[in-house]
Each structure stands twice: as structure tokens, then as C-alpha cells.
Design a protein around this motif. Structure first.
Motif, PDB file in Angstrom:
ATOM      1  N   MET A   1      45.634  29.916   3.533  1.00 24.68           N
ATOM      2  CA  MET A   1      44.343  30.249   4.034  1.00 24.68           C
ATOM      3  C   MET A   1      43.245  29.137   4.216  1.00 24.68           C
ATOM      4  O   MET A   1      43.055  28.624   3.141  1.00 24.68           O
ATOM      5  N   PRO A   2      42.554  28.740   5.090  1.00 28.18           N
ATOM      6  CA  PRO A   2      41.267  27.962   5.023  1.00 28.18           C
ATOM      7  C   PRO A   2      40.335  28.393   4.108  1.00 28.18           C
ATOM      8  O   PRO A   2      40.088  29.284   4.125  1.00 28.18           O
ATOM      9  N   VAL A   3      39.474  27.304   3.657  1.00 32.08           N
ATOM     10  CA  VAL A   3      38.473  27.609   2.834  1.00 32.08           C
ATOM     11  C   VAL A   3      37.109  27.226   3.425  1.00 32.08           C
ATOM     12  O   VAL A   3      37.024  26.154   4.211  1.00 32.08           O
ATOM     13  N   TRP A   4      36.097  27.814   3.425  1.00 26.74           N
ATOM     14  CA  TRP A   4      34.814  28.083   4.123  1.00 26.74           C
ATOM     15  C   TRP A   4      33.843  27.806   3.194  1.00 26.74           C
ATOM     16  O   TRP A   4      33.887  28.507   2.336  1.00 26.74           O
ATOM     17  N   ARG A   5      32.832  26.880   3.371  1.00 22.95           N
ATOM     18  CA  ARG A   5      31.750  26.747   2.518  1.00 22.95           C
ATOM     19  C   ARG A   5      30.376  27.356   3.362  1.00 22.95           C
ATOM     20  O   ARG A   5      30.345  26.661   4.702  1.00 22.95           O
TER      21      ARG A   5
ATOM     22  N   VAL B   1      24.191  26.887   3.100  1.00 22.82           N
ATOM     23  CA  VAL B   1      22.950  27.174   2.625  1.00 22.82           C
ATOM     24  C   VAL B   1      23.105  27.336   0.956  1.00 22.82           C
ATOM     25  O   VAL B   1      22.385  26.743   0.175  1.00 22.82           O
ATOM     26  N   CYS B   2      23.992  28.296   0.819  1.00 24.88           N
ATOM     27  CA  CYS B   2      24.007  28.675  -0.696  1.00 24.88           C
ATOM     28  C   CYS B   2      25.315  28.100  -1.629  1.00 24.88           C
ATOM     29  O   CYS B   2      25.431  28.436  -2.550  1.00 24.88           O
ATOM     30  N   GLY B   3      26.169  27.490  -0.831  1.00 25.29           N
ATOM     31  CA  GLY B   3      27.280  26.959  -1.387  1.00 25.29           C
ATOM     32  C   GLY B   3      28.578  28.074  -1.467  1.00 25.29           C
ATOM     33  O   GLY B   3      29.576  27.713  -1.887  1.00 25.29           O
ATOM     34  N   TYR B   4      28.484  29.144  -1.069  1.00 24.06           N
ATOM     35  CA  TYR B   4      29.322  30.417  -1.443  1.00 24.06           C
ATOM     36  C   TYR B   4      30.715  29.920  -0.499  1.00 24.06           C
ATOM     37  O   TYR B   4      30.647  29.390   0.458  1.00 24.06           O
TER      38      TYR B   4
ATOM     39  N   ASP C   1      27.586  30.619  11.784  1.00 19.31           N
ATOM     40  CA  ASP C   1      27.743  29.257  12.502  1.00 19.31           C
ATOM     41  C   ASP C   1      27.039  28.267  11.262  1.00 19.31           C
ATOM     42  O   ASP C   1      27.000  27.197  11.493  1.00 19.31           O
ATOM     43  N   ARG C   2      26.685  28.968   9.918  1.00 20.09           N
ATOM     44  CA  ARG C   2      26.266  28.039   9.104  1.00 20.09           C
ATOM     45  C   ARG C   2      27.433  27.695   8.093  1.00 20.09           C
ATOM     46  O   ARG C   2      27.040  26.974   7.014  1.00 20.09           O
ATOM     47  N   PHE C   3      28.592  28.002   8.226  1.00 25.32           N
ATOM     48  CA  PHE C   3      29.531  27.802   7.588  1.00 25.32           C
ATOM     49  C   PHE C   3      30.232  26.503   7.958  1.00 25.32           C
ATOM     50  O   PHE C   3      30.401  26.187   9.346  1.00 25.32           O
TER      51      PHE C   3
END
Ligand code: SF4
Lengths: 171, 96
Positions: A136-140, A143-146, A165-167
Motif C-alpha cells: 500500500m502507498p503511504v500518504w501524508r 497540513v497536520c502530518g497525518y 489534494d493537500r496530501f
């Protein structure tokens, strides 16, 4: 034409932002009339640009160029950390909320013209982009680093509610 | 509707004061209010309300003083500039 900006509408948006901020351990500025003024600015920009461009910054009007200054902006958390408030002071730290720290003007952190005006960031080598062991790809969230591992980023960040679109892909 | 440009009369006319702001920005509103309360004569421009050509030329004007083109920016006598809402600094520069 967009919906009219009435005091009732401003209050409703304020209540929602306040609830969402508290749920994620952020604080809106407790000076309510000040904060309502900023919410009004956000709604004006929603009508003007179609998204919540930061009321205290000059938006370009093209979403891709303004992504980093769509509220909450990419600079909120670093400014909360360093100054106890975001650039507009819509969001403040616990100490500022509780009057233990004075609210001082926050200098502009955004690079002139925004990140898209700067030289292109070097593309990450594909090897550096993270996948979980199951592929699975990892998304960040910028804004908050989630972080999350799923085929695509979520439609909205569950922590700070910004759009997909902020990831970025997490390397 | 807010006007995009204008001049505000005031008792303090010793300095040429140019105020650059955004119509949606609360710190700009506070800065303008401060200048009015102190009865400073000044010219104002709301850059977000300008048409694109004019907006670019005003941005160039601001960039000379404030490379980040942030708001509010107040330029005094084409010699000094105060960035952000800083009442004490404005008082000092304007001799209030
Ligand atoms: S978080 Fe603060 S500085 Fe950032 S866009 Fe929102 S109001 Fe502006």
C-alpha cells in the motif's frame, strides 16, 4: 453567484470550525469578534475563488497555485509552534488562548509567490517513496502530518479536514 | 462594497503614507483603523480588489519594500516600511 454572507451564516461556520478545532486539539482565537471577521474573509474568498484562500494573503485565484494557503494552510502548524498563532491568528496555541502568552504579529513564512513559484522540487526517486509491506502507498497530509496507508489519500483529512489534494506521497 | 483605492484626510500630513492591504484581512483592518484613529492622512490600496494588470504593478511597488509582498504593508515617505500591524513602530516612524 455564491450564497449571501449573513451574520447567521458566519456564526454557523464559526461554530463548525470551533467544534472541529477542539476535536483535533486546536483552538480558534478566543477573541470572537476578531475570529468572526476572519471567517467572513474566508467566506468572501470562497465566493471569489471557490475555495478558502487565506484571508490575510493575496491569492492567485488558481487553486493549484494557492493550495498551500487554503485554510488551514501548510504554515499553520509551524507558526503555532514558533509564534503561538497562525499568520492570521485564526488559530492560536493553548498559551495564547489562556492569556499566558501575548499575541504578536507573525511574520510571513510563505516563500514569495508560493511554492509553485519556486524552482521545482526535485522529484523523489521512486525507490524513496514508501509502501507498506503489503504494497500500500503511504500518504501524508501536508497540513497536520497525518499518515495513512491506502490506495489513494482520503477525500478529507480526518484530523484537519483539508481536501485530498493537500496530501503527498510519503517518502 | 469597499473601494479599491482612495485617500483618507487627517491632521497629520507631514508624511506621505501609503497603506497596502487586502479587503479580507483583519490585521489590515486594524492597521487602517489605527491610522484613522491617529488622524494620519494616507492613501490606501486594496490589492485583492484590483484588476490583474494593475495588481501586478502594485505588487511590484510593494516588492521593493517587502519582498514577500505580505499585508498590511505601510510605506512612509518612500523611505521606510512597516510590515504587519505594528502600532508602536508606526507611532515611532510617524512621530505620533
Ligand atoms: S490557518 Fe490561519 S494563516 Fe493559515 S490560511 Fe487559515 S487563517 Fe490563514
Amino acid at each position: 453567484m455564491s450564497a449571501e454572507i449573513t451574520p447567521e451564516r458566519i456564526e454557523k461556520v464559526y461554530q463548525r470550525l470551533d467544534r472541529e478545532a477542539k476535536e483535533a486539539a486546536y483552538n480558534l482565537n478566543p477573541d470572537k469578534s476578531f475570529t468572526l471577521g476572519l471567517v467572513e474573509g474566508l467566506l468572501v474568498n470562497e465566493g471569489r475563488y471557490g475555495y478558502w484562500a487565506c484571508p490575510c494573503r493575496l491569492a492567485d485565484g488558481v487553486r493549484e497555485k494557492d493550495l498551500d494557503i487554503i485554510c488551514p494552510c501548510d504554515y499553520r502548524d509551524p507558526d503555532l509552534d514558533e509564534y503561538g498563532a497562525c499568520f492570521c491568528a485564526l488559530y492560536v496555541s493553548d498559551d495564547v488562548r489562556d492569556g499566558k502568552q501575548e499575541l504578536t504579529p507573525v511574520p510571513e513564512r510563505r516563500p514569495p509567490g508560493g511554492p509553485t513559484a519556486q524552482a521545482e522540487e526535485p522529484e523523489h526517486d521512486e525507490e524513496l517513496v514508501g509502501f507498506t509491506r503489503s504494497g500500500m502507498p503511504v500518504w501524508r497530509c501536508k497540513v497536520c502530518g497525518y499518515l495513512c496507508a491506502r490506495p489513494q489519500p482520503p477525500l478529507k483529512c480526518p484530523i484537519c479536514k483539508v481536501d485530498k489534494d493537500r496530501f503527498e506521497r510519503f517518502a | 462594497m469597499v473601494e479599491s483605492r482612495g485617500s483618507i484626510p487627517g491632521a497629520h500630513q507631514k508624511h506621505l503614507v501609503k497603506f497596502y492591504g487586502l479587503s479580507t484581512c483583519i490585521w489590515c483592518r486594524k492597521t487602517r483603523q489605527f491610522l484613522e484613529d491617529e488622524s494620519v492622512a494616507f492613501d490606501f490600496v486594496y490589492v485583492d480588489l484590483l484588476e490583474s494588470d494593475e495588481r501586478e504593478s502594485v505588487k511590484d511597488e510593494i516588492r521593493k519594500w517587502n519582498p514577500r509582498v505580505s499585508f498590511p504593508t505601510v510605506v512612509i515617505d518612500d523611505a521606510q516600511c512597516v510590515i504587519g500591524f505594528k502600532a508602536d513602530e508606526l507611532k515611532q516612524v510617524l512621530g505620533l
